[in-house]
Design a protein around this motif. Structure first.
Motif, PDB file in Angstrom:
ATOM      1  N   VAL A   1       4.291   1.868 -10.701  1.00 54.68           N
ATOM      2  CA  VAL A   1       2.940   2.319 -10.351  1.00 54.68           C
ATOM      3  C   VAL A   1       2.311   3.019 -11.557  1.00 54.68           C
ATOM      4  N   PRO A   2       1.224   2.478 -12.123  1.00 56.55           N
ATOM      5  CA  PRO A   2       0.495   3.218 -13.168  1.00 56.55           C
ATOM      6  C   PRO A   2      -0.085   4.502 -12.572  1.00 56.55           C
ATOM      7  N   LEU A   3       0.076   5.614 -13.287  1.00 56.44           N
ATOM      8  CA  LEU A   3      -0.413   6.906 -12.794  1.00 56.44           C
ATOM      9  C   LEU A   3      -1.666   7.375 -13.524  1.00 56.44           C
ATOM     10  N   THR A   4      -1.672   7.203 -14.837  1.00 57.03           N
ATOM     11  CA  THR A   4      -2.807   7.653 -15.648  1.00 57.03           C
ATOM     12  C   THR A   4      -3.101   6.615 -16.722  1.00 57.03           C
ATOM     13  N   HIS A   5      -4.330   6.691 -17.238  1.00 61.72           N
ATOM     14  CA  HIS A   5      -4.673   5.949 -18.452  1.00 61.72           C
ATOM     15  C   HIS A   5      -5.257   6.943 -19.447  1.00 61.72           C
ATOM     16  N   ASP A   6      -5.880   6.455 -20.499  1.00 55.25           N
ATOM     17  CA  ASP A   6      -6.362   7.346 -21.558  1.00 55.25           C
ATOM     18  C   ASP A   6      -7.379   8.367 -21.064  1.00 55.25           C
ATOM     19  N   GLU A   7      -8.039   8.053 -19.967  1.00 52.49           N
ATOM     20  CA  GLU A   7      -9.102   8.939 -19.488  1.00 52.49           C
ATOM     21  C   GLU A   7      -8.679   9.771 -18.286  1.00 52.49           C
ATOM     22  N   GLY A   8      -7.395   9.752 -17.948  1.00 61.11           N
ATOM     23  CA  GLY A   8      -6.939  10.604 -16.859  1.00 61.11           C
ATOM     24  C   GLY A   8      -6.344   9.822 -15.704  1.00 61.11           C
TER      25      GLY A   8
ATOM     26  N   VAL B   1       0.864  -1.174   0.000  1.00 61.83           N
ATOM     27  CA  VAL B   1       0.000   0.000   0.000  1.00 61.83           C
ATOM     28  C   VAL B   1       0.904   1.228   0.000  1.00 61.83           C
ATOM     29  N   LEU B   2       0.817   2.007  -1.071  1.00 62.25           N
ATOM     30  CA  LEU B   2       1.672   3.183  -1.263  1.00 62.25           C
ATOM     31  C   LEU B   2       0.926   4.414  -0.773  1.00 62.25           C
TER      32      LEU B   2
ATOM     33  N   VAL C   1      -2.601   3.655  -2.393  1.00 61.73           N
ATOM     34  CA  VAL C   1      -2.622   3.003  -3.706  1.00 61.73           C
ATOM     35  C   VAL C   1      -2.077   1.593  -3.577  1.00 61.73           C
ATOM     36  N   ARG C   2      -2.820   0.614  -4.043  1.00 63.21           N
ATOM     37  CA  ARG C   2      -2.370  -0.772  -3.954  1.00 63.21           C
ATOM     38  C   ARG C   2      -1.399  -1.073  -5.101  1.00 63.21           C
ATOM     39  N   VAL C   3      -0.287  -1.723  -4.749  1.00 67.93           N
ATOM     40  CA  VAL C   3       0.764  -2.066  -5.703  1.00 67.93           C
ATOM     41  C   VAL C   3       0.979  -3.582  -5.653  1.00 67.93           C
ATOM     42  N   PRO C   4       0.849  -4.298  -6.769  1.00 70.21           N
ATOM     43  CA  PRO C   4       1.065  -5.753  -6.760  1.00 70.21           C
ATOM     44  C   PRO C   4       2.501  -6.103  -6.365  1.00 70.21           C
TER      45      PRO C   4
ATOM     46  N   PRO D   1      -7.274   5.792  -9.742  1.00 67.14           N
ATOM     47  CA  PRO D   1      -7.710   5.988  -8.355  1.00 67.14           C
ATOM     48  C   PRO D   1      -6.534   6.069  -7.383  1.00 67.14           C
ATOM     49  N   GLY D   2      -6.626   7.018  -6.454  1.00 66.61           N
ATOM     50  CA  GLY D   2      -5.611   7.176  -5.427  1.00 66.61           C
ATOM     51  C   GLY D   2      -4.448   8.057  -5.820  1.00 66.61           C
ATOM     52  N   ILE D   3      -4.360   8.456  -7.091  1.00 62.65           N
ATOM     53  CA  ILE D   3      -3.285   9.339  -7.561  1.00 62.65           C
ATOM     54  C   ILE D   3      -3.812  10.775  -7.564  1.00 62.65           C
ATOM     55  N   GLU D   4      -3.092  11.666  -6.949  1.00 60.34           N
ATOM     56  CA  GLU D   4      -3.486  13.073  -6.890  1.00 60.34           C
ATOM     57  C   GLU D   4      -2.319  13.919  -7.404  1.00 60.34           C
TER      58      GLU D   4
END
Length: 621
Positions: free
Chosen positions: A206-213, A163-164, A241-244, A216-219
């Motif tokens: 850690v993924p930060l954004t996708h095509d739509e912005g 958990v980040l 943020v959960r990290v595998p 969750p959990g990234i500010e």
């Protein structure tokens, strides 16, 4: 004609120039790199309606195609350095984005993951330009945050991942992560906890954004402007943020099924050094980048000085290059750019040896102001000296080109801004030099040469300046050691009044690396025509550098006043020796017109500048 000079050289001489500029890179790679950058710079390269982020991804993907196949960007250090060097000349902000993307982000995944196959989708997306790589290390709220990372990654024994979390606003990360219209993958440095136990600083994917912005959990904050390097800078916070588990770049560390933690590094300090070792790729590439932008800057300044006619009353109508004051600066810039070109080879060799050596679980230097010198003293030194030399070279060239030097279209301002910004980015150069100087004093005097020359080489020898710097380093080390040992106190009390001198010692060490690389390169040059062109250029670097260092050299008695007084006259003689070779040197050092794309590089500067303009005429009665 100048453009025919390279073609008239022997194949052996052309091969030597190729190796000088790009190391062992094949001509076919340079051609592919040229095409990738030139195609991406065309106005039609970005389709109508395409956002900045998509255009950036397209250019990162084009660069990825010319790098060695596979996910490891470090498999060919020469290609990696050359690709980013050309990119810096073509587009400095793109170069920074590419360094973060390829070296820090993709490099961390390839070299710190124990199971890189499980990160194959993320690595493939980065390589193909389907996602932008971001490296999140610096925290905004405190100095030297690299040594006291506060972002937390807490192991979850139930879920099996982490958990980040950003514990407070001061721990927010500063990064170029504001490109919210495209997918972004971050490598985040965080302090790992198992239970309540601190296990040291590791990297996490850690993924930060996708095509739509944002995910969750990234500010992220509103954009933070940085004119010298116009990228999308923001502050970033993480909210649970959960990290595998597979996204933990564990570098040999393990958490057992019973929660037992094992790390081969053995200490928090060595763990940080190991986590940060991917930064060696950035430092090893920086001299090549600095050399490329410096060569292009110097070529443009020489070109301007040859064409520009002055109407000064001393000699109306003569070109600027006829003036000694102009010669010493612009030819000196060409000489310094040549020195950086040689240093690029030295840095790459150090890094290549480091990559082939097994990772050491123990050893390394103690960290003080930064972790960088402890990770690799020579590579950190190369980074610091390269960006400072390039910032000075581009500033000198900009100044000597008058208003033309400040026009954005000529790129000198962009090159200067890039290197000024990198003085703090990628490891603060001043802190690096403080650390190197302190470590040299703790280490003791410089080891004696096996066969020292009975007398100093002549001032026009490429070996003269390294010899002077060696003597200066030895005396400065002894002087600092005496002052350090003057009284017993805390380390802060000892070093606080000595920092400026420690920084000077670190700078001496770094400058000496460059001088030694230059002398070695000239000694290894086999073609006589090329050697005749490069020899006065190498000597000019040493003489002008010594004149620049006159204050410290005189203070310690490394040079006598009469030695320093003679340097300007020697520099003038060397300028005279360089002038006949200028057509060959500028042709060899210049990048293609569609890469540099600056009127200052054109055969007719005024016509080239006019071609960039459109005109509006007021209506006549």
């Amino acid at each position: 004609m100048a453009e025919m000079l390279l073609a008239s050289l022997s194949p052996a001489a052309r091969d030597e120039i190729q190796r000088l500029l790009y190391g062992p890179c094949e001509p076919s790679f340079v051609s592919a790199l040229h095409k990738a950058l030139a195609d991406g710079a065309r106005p039609d390269a970005s389709a109508a309606g395409t956002g900045r982020g998509e255009h950036l991804l397209r250019r990162l993907g084009a660069l990825g195609e010319v790098l060695p196949p596979g996910h490891d960007p470090f498999s060919d250090p020469a290609r990696l350095a050359a690709a980013h060097a050309w990119t810096a000349v073509a587009d400095p902000p793109l170069c920074l984005a590419a360094l973060v993307h390829h070296v820090l982000c993709l490099g961390s995944m390839a070299h710190l993951s124990d199971e890189p196959d499980r990160l194959a989708p993320e690595m493939a997306a980065l390589r193909a330009g389907q996602a932008k790589g971001v490296y999140l290390i610096t925290e905004a709220g405190q100095a030297n945050s690299h040594l006291a990372t506060r972002t937390r990654a807490v192991f979850d024994p139930v879920g099996g991942g982490f958990v980040l979390h950003t514990p407070d606003p001061l721990a927010a990360k500063f990064a170029s992560a504001g490109t919210l219209d495209v997918p972004q993958t971050g490598v985040v440095l965080a302090r790992l906890f198992t239970g309540e136990t601190d296990r040291g600083v590791f990297a996490f994917v850690v993924p930060l954004t996708h095509d739509e912005g944002l995910l969750p959990g990234i500010e992220v904050s509103s954009p933070i402007g940085l004119g010298a390097l116009p990228l999308d800078y923001v502050q970033v916070r993480f909210h649970h943020v959960r990290v595998p588990y597979a996204h933990w770049l564990s570098d040999g560390a393990r958490i057992g099924g019973d929660g037992t933690f094992h790390d081969p590094a053995g200490s928090h300090e060595l763990r940080l050094q190991r986590t940060l070792r991917v930064g060696q790729g950035l430092w090893a590439s920086m001299p090549a980048i600095a050399a490329a932008t410096s060569r292009q800057s110097a070529v443009q300044a020489v070109n301007y000085a040859r064409q520009r006619r002055t109407q000064g009353r001393l000699a109306p109508g003569v070109p600027l290059l006829s003036y000694r004051a102009q010669q010493r600066v612009v030819l000196g810039a060409l000489a310094d750019a040549f020195a950086l070109t040689c240093a690029a080879h030295g840095a790459r060799e150090v890094w290549t040896q480091s990559l082939s050596a097994p990772t050491q679980a123990e050893g390394g230097e103690a960290m003080s102001f930064t972790p960088w010198a402890a990770v690799s003293r020579p590579l950190a030194a190369y980074k610091a000296v390269a960006v400072r030399m390039a910032a000075r070279i581009t500033a000198d060239c900009q100044h000597r080109c008058g208003v033309s030097g400040h026009l954005d279209v000529n790129r000198l301002a962009a090159y200067r801004g890039f290197h000024h910004a990198f003085d703090a980015a990628g490891g603060d150069s001043q802190l690096i030099l403080y650390d190197i100087g302190r470590a040299l004093v703790e280490q003791g005097p410089v080891a004696a040469e096996p066969d020292p020359p009975p007398v100093d080489p002549p001032v026009t020898s490429p070996r003269w300046w390294p010899t002077v710097l060696r003597r200066h380093q030895e005396e400065l080390t002894r002087r600092l050691a005496r002052r350090r040992d003057a009284d017993a106190a805390t380390p802060f009390d000892v070093w606080n009044p000595l920092l400026e001198e420690a920084g000077l010692l670190g700078e001496t060490y770094a400058t000496r690396l460059v001088a030694q690389d230059l002398a070695r390169t000239l000694e290894e040059t086999r073609d006589r025509t090329l050697a005749q062109a490069l020899a006065p250029l190498a000597a000019l670097h040493g003489v002008t550098s010594a004149h620049r260092w006159a204050g410290p050299l005189l203070t310690l008695g490394t040079l006598r006043p009469q030695n320093v007084e003679a340097l300007p006259a020697v520099a003038e003689r060397l300028c005279d020796a360089v002038l006949p070779h200028l057509p060959l040197l500028t042709e060899a050092f210049a990048h293609p017109d569609d890469i540099a794309a600056a009127p200052l590089a054109a055969t007719d500067y005024n016509a080239a500048l006019e071609a960039t303009l459109t005109w509006t005429r007021g209506e006549t009665a």
